[in-house]
Design a protein around this motif. Structure first.
Motif, PDB file in Angstrom:
ATOM      1  N   CYS A 169       0.843  -1.194   0.000  1.00 42.31           N
ATOM      2  CA  CYS A 169       0.000   0.000   0.000  1.00 42.31           C
ATOM      3  C   CYS A 169       0.879   1.246   0.000  1.00 42.31           C
ATOM      4  CB  CYS A 169      -0.896   0.012   1.238  1.00 42.31           C
ATOM      5  SG  CYS A 169      -1.996   1.442   1.224  1.00 42.31           S
ATOM      6  N   ASN A 171      -0.563   4.379   0.568  1.00 42.74           N
ATOM      7  CA  ASN A 171      -1.402   5.499   1.003  1.00 42.74           C
ATOM      8  C   ASN A 171      -1.023   6.138   2.328  1.00 42.74           C
ATOM      9  OD1 ASN A 171      -3.177   5.802  -1.223  1.00 42.74           O
ATOM     10  ND2 ASN A 171      -3.979   3.797  -0.695  1.00 42.74           N
ATOM     11  N   PHE A 172      -0.388   5.405   3.186  1.00 41.83           N
ATOM     12  CA  PHE A 172       0.051   5.966   4.462  1.00 41.83           C
ATOM     13  C   PHE A 172      -1.038   6.759   5.185  1.00 41.83           C
ATOM     14  CE2 PHE A 172       4.018   5.022   2.318  1.00 41.83           C
ATOM     15  CZ  PHE A 172       4.754   4.444   3.330  1.00 41.83           C
ATOM     16  N   CYS A 173      -2.201   6.163   5.345  1.00 41.58           N
ATOM     17  CA  CYS A 173      -3.205   6.766   6.231  1.00 41.58           C
ATOM     18  C   CYS A 173      -2.509   6.875   7.593  1.00 41.58           C
ATOM     19  CB  CYS A 173      -4.437   5.875   6.306  1.00 41.58           C
ATOM     20  SG  CYS A 173      -5.164   5.621   4.673  1.00 41.58           S
ATOM     21  N   CYS A 176      -2.297   3.924  10.137  1.00 44.88           N
ATOM     22  CA  CYS A 176      -2.234   2.539   9.644  1.00 44.88           C
ATOM     23  C   CYS A 176      -0.824   1.984   9.515  1.00 44.88           C
ATOM     24  CB  CYS A 176      -2.941   2.474   8.294  1.00 44.88           C
ATOM     25  SG  CYS A 176      -3.052   0.803   7.641  1.00 44.88           S
ATOM     26  N   VAL A 178      -0.132  -0.848   7.811  1.00 50.67           N
ATOM     27  CA  VAL A 178       0.002  -1.714   6.619  1.00 50.67           C
ATOM     28  C   VAL A 178       1.140  -1.298   5.669  1.00 50.67           C
ATOM     29  CG1 VAL A 178      -1.183  -2.588   4.557  1.00 50.67           C
ATOM     30  CG2 VAL A 178      -2.358  -2.582   6.756  1.00 50.67           C
ATOM     31  N   PRO A 179       1.260   0.001   5.296  1.00 50.12           N
ATOM     32  CA  PRO A 179       2.330   0.353   4.350  1.00 50.12           C
ATOM     33  C   PRO A 179       3.726   0.012   4.882  1.00 50.12           C
ATOM     34  CG  PRO A 179       0.760   2.139   4.527  1.00 50.12           C
ATOM     35  CD  PRO A 179       0.425   1.172   5.620  1.00 50.12           C
ATOM     36  N   ARG A 285      -6.644  10.782   4.577  1.00 55.60           N
ATOM     37  CA  ARG A 285      -7.458   9.966   3.663  1.00 55.60           C
ATOM     38  C   ARG A 285      -7.652  10.632   2.299  1.00 55.60           C
ATOM     39  NH1 ARG A 285      -8.338   4.672   3.952  1.00 55.60           N
ATOM     40  NH2 ARG A 285     -10.515   4.791   3.328  1.00 55.60           N
TER      41      ARG A 285
HETATM   42 FE1  SF4 Z   1      -3.377   1.600   3.017  1.00 60.95          FE
HETATM   43 FE2  SF4 Z   1      -3.970   1.287   5.591  1.00 60.95          FE
HETATM   44 FE3  SF4 Z   1      -4.858   3.394   4.304  1.00 60.95          FE
HETATM   45 FE4  SF4 Z   1      -5.851   0.967   3.766  1.00 60.95          FE
HETATM   46  S1  SF4 Z   1      -6.064   2.056   5.686  1.00 60.95           S
HETATM   47  S2  SF4 Z   1      -5.277   2.542   2.284  1.00 60.95           S
HETATM   48  S3  SF4 Z   1      -4.034  -0.287   4.029  1.00 60.95           S
HETATM   49  S4  SF4 Z   1      -2.698   2.922   4.677  1.00 60.95           S
END
Ligand code: SF4
Ligand code: SAH
Ligand code: F3S
Length: 449
Positions: A169, A171-173, A176, A178-179, A285
């Motif tokens: 990912c 996006n680095f919300c 989060c 995940v990235p 976001r």
């Molecule tokens: Fe990526 Fe996490 Fe945002 Fe989903 S919530 S787009 S996995 S950074």
């Protein structure tokens, strides 16, 4: 070196493996690949950890309680390992890519034999070989950011299959992890994806779930995901779903393809996270409340009966109760069929970890409960519309609570229980809905499709 063969040569007799899987469908899919590799190395699968020779913890780091669960179970099987010294324990998945968890495992859980990251599954035979030879804790360090093809999948279900289309990912919300633990976005080739879909279909699979953290940026974005969807639809597989869609990237072209194609299900998971534009900005976001509502209007204009689901985080730093009420406002306007809601959990190394709270934990919990009550009423109302309707249901198996009943899902992904026997497993049946609840429906079978 052929490590699969090398492992078979040094480990004698039939062996059993137990896989614990935590977290999202991406992890479920990774576990199916791990199971495929284990089966190539001669391991059968067991549910009973006491009988296992090899135990895998495929972990999730999304919230603190996901990590706590892993350490809890790990701690509880230490005595099994002490009695059975030859047992090998491996820890992989998202926690394995966090420095502080690696350190904790080195220090406190030094009886864990192998640690490897989310993009090193293909290296498992080599790591196991190294462990069997050296008898030392093996911590795999060299994660790359490539797509690794050619790993056999041993699927849990014959009826429904997850097919990853991209990993990572970008996006680095701000909340989060995940990235950090899954690396940058990379897509599989269309050819490899279609090959997997066709293979699953030939194996009797009826439903495909295309997987990625942000499927709309497949192949770099633009219309690439819409084209992929068309080609997956052309395979003739009965049902297609996909997740997850980031609202900032979902395009009209994807919605048009969904509307045109009968085998793409009329359900969409579109994580909102918050209804407050102020909080959405702090979350990084990249959309506002108004933008989200406009997207939903666009989607409903093409597919009026779409079933929408979402994710919500309550208690993000800086969220006041009036900010939270903006989320309720969006829930009231969109009328989701279902929501998945979470209380914010600070993750090490993310920007939100350092942001300050403005309300107490008690107030967050009160808001959370208030949201559940509010949404449950909407979910029930939406299900009530289906009373007496006839729905096509893909039968998944016996109901867990009553063996006279079978359970399956409508195209809109709602759970339906109905009287029937195991011969219906994998069949799409027509069911008349007779009773509705907040989380599931009950019906009577009217015939095969
Ligand atoms: Fe990526 Fe996490 Fe945002 Fe989903 S919530 S787009 S996995 S950074
Ligand atoms: N890629 C998906 C989400 C993956 S994580 C997306 O962009 O929607 C699944 C959900 O977990 C997220 O949608 C979010 O609601 C929740 N989540 C992620 N990090 C969290 C955190 N630190 N605390 C609480 N919930 C979180
Ligand atoms: Fe958890 Fe990793 Fe999925 S953190 S939610 S298993 S991508």
């Amino acid at each position: 070196m052929d490590y699969i063969k090398a492992v078979q040569d040094i480990s004698h007799g039939s062996k059993l493996a137990k896989i614990y899987t935590f977290g999202c469908q991406q992890n479920e899919n990774d576990s199916e690949r791990i199971a495929g590799i284990l089966s190539d190395m001669g391991y059968g699968l067991t549910d009973d950890v006491n009988r296992a020779d090899f135990v895998v913890f495929n972990t999730c780091a999304i919230r603190e309680n996901a990590e706590k669960k892993v350490y809890g179970i790990l701690g509880s099987i230490k005595h099994v390992k002490e009695m059975k010294r030859e047992m090998i324990i491996a820890l992989c998945g998202c926690m394995a890519n966090e420095e502080h968890n690696r350190e904790k495992i080195k220090k406190t859980f030094n009886w864990v034999d192998i640690v490897f990251g989310t993009n090193s599954i293909h290296r498992l035979p080599g790591l196991l070989y190294e462990r069997l030879q050296s008898k030392k804790q093996i911590i795999s360090e060299d994660e790359d950011n490539q797509v690794h093809e050619g790993i056999k999948t041993k699927r849990q279900s014959k009826i429904r299959a997850g097919v990853p289309i991209m990993y990572g990912c970008n996006n680095f919300c701000s909340y989060c992890i995940v990235p950090y633990v899954r690396g940058r976005e990379r897509s599989r080739s269309e050819e490899d994806i279609l090959k997997e879909v066709v293979e699953a279909k030939h194996g009797g699979c009826k439903e495909i779930m295309l997987l990625g953290q942000n499927v709309n940026s497949y192949g770099g974005g633009g219309d690439n995901f819409a084209r992929l969807l068309e080609h997956v639809s052309d395979t003739g597989i009965e049902r297609i779903r996909f997740m997850t869609s980031h609202p900032k990237d979902i395009s009209e072209s994807v919605i048009k393809v969904m509307a045109e194609r009968d085998n793409i299900c009329n359900s969409l998971h579109l994580p909102l996270q918050s209804g407050s534009s102020k909080i959405l900005k702090a979350m990084n976001r990249k959309y506002t409340k108004e933008w989200y509502l406009e997207k939903v209007d666009m989607i409903k204009s093409y597919i009026p009966d779409i079933a929408l689901t979402t994710d919500i985080i309550v208690g993000f730093p800086g969220e006041t109760t009036p900010d939270f009420e903006e989320t309720l406002d969006v829930l009231g306007k969109v009328r989701f069929d279902m929501i998945y809601s979470f209380i914010f959990s600070p993750r090490k190394g993310t920007p939100a970890e350092k942001m300050e709270d403005v309300i107490s934990d008690e107030e967050k919990k009160r808001n959370f409960e208030r949201m559940l009550d509010f949404q449950n009423e909407i979910s029930l109302q939406k299900n009530l519309v289906l009373k007496d309707a006839e729905e096509y249901v893909l039968t998944e198996g016996e109901s867990k609570t009553n063996s006279d009943f079978m359970t399956g899902r409508t195209e809109s992904n709602k759970i339906v229980n109905f009287k029937g026997d195991k011969s219906l497993e994998g069949e799409i049946v027509k069911v008349k809905i007779t009773e509705v609840g907040t989380f599931s429906l009950t019906g009577e079978i009217k015939g095969l499709r």
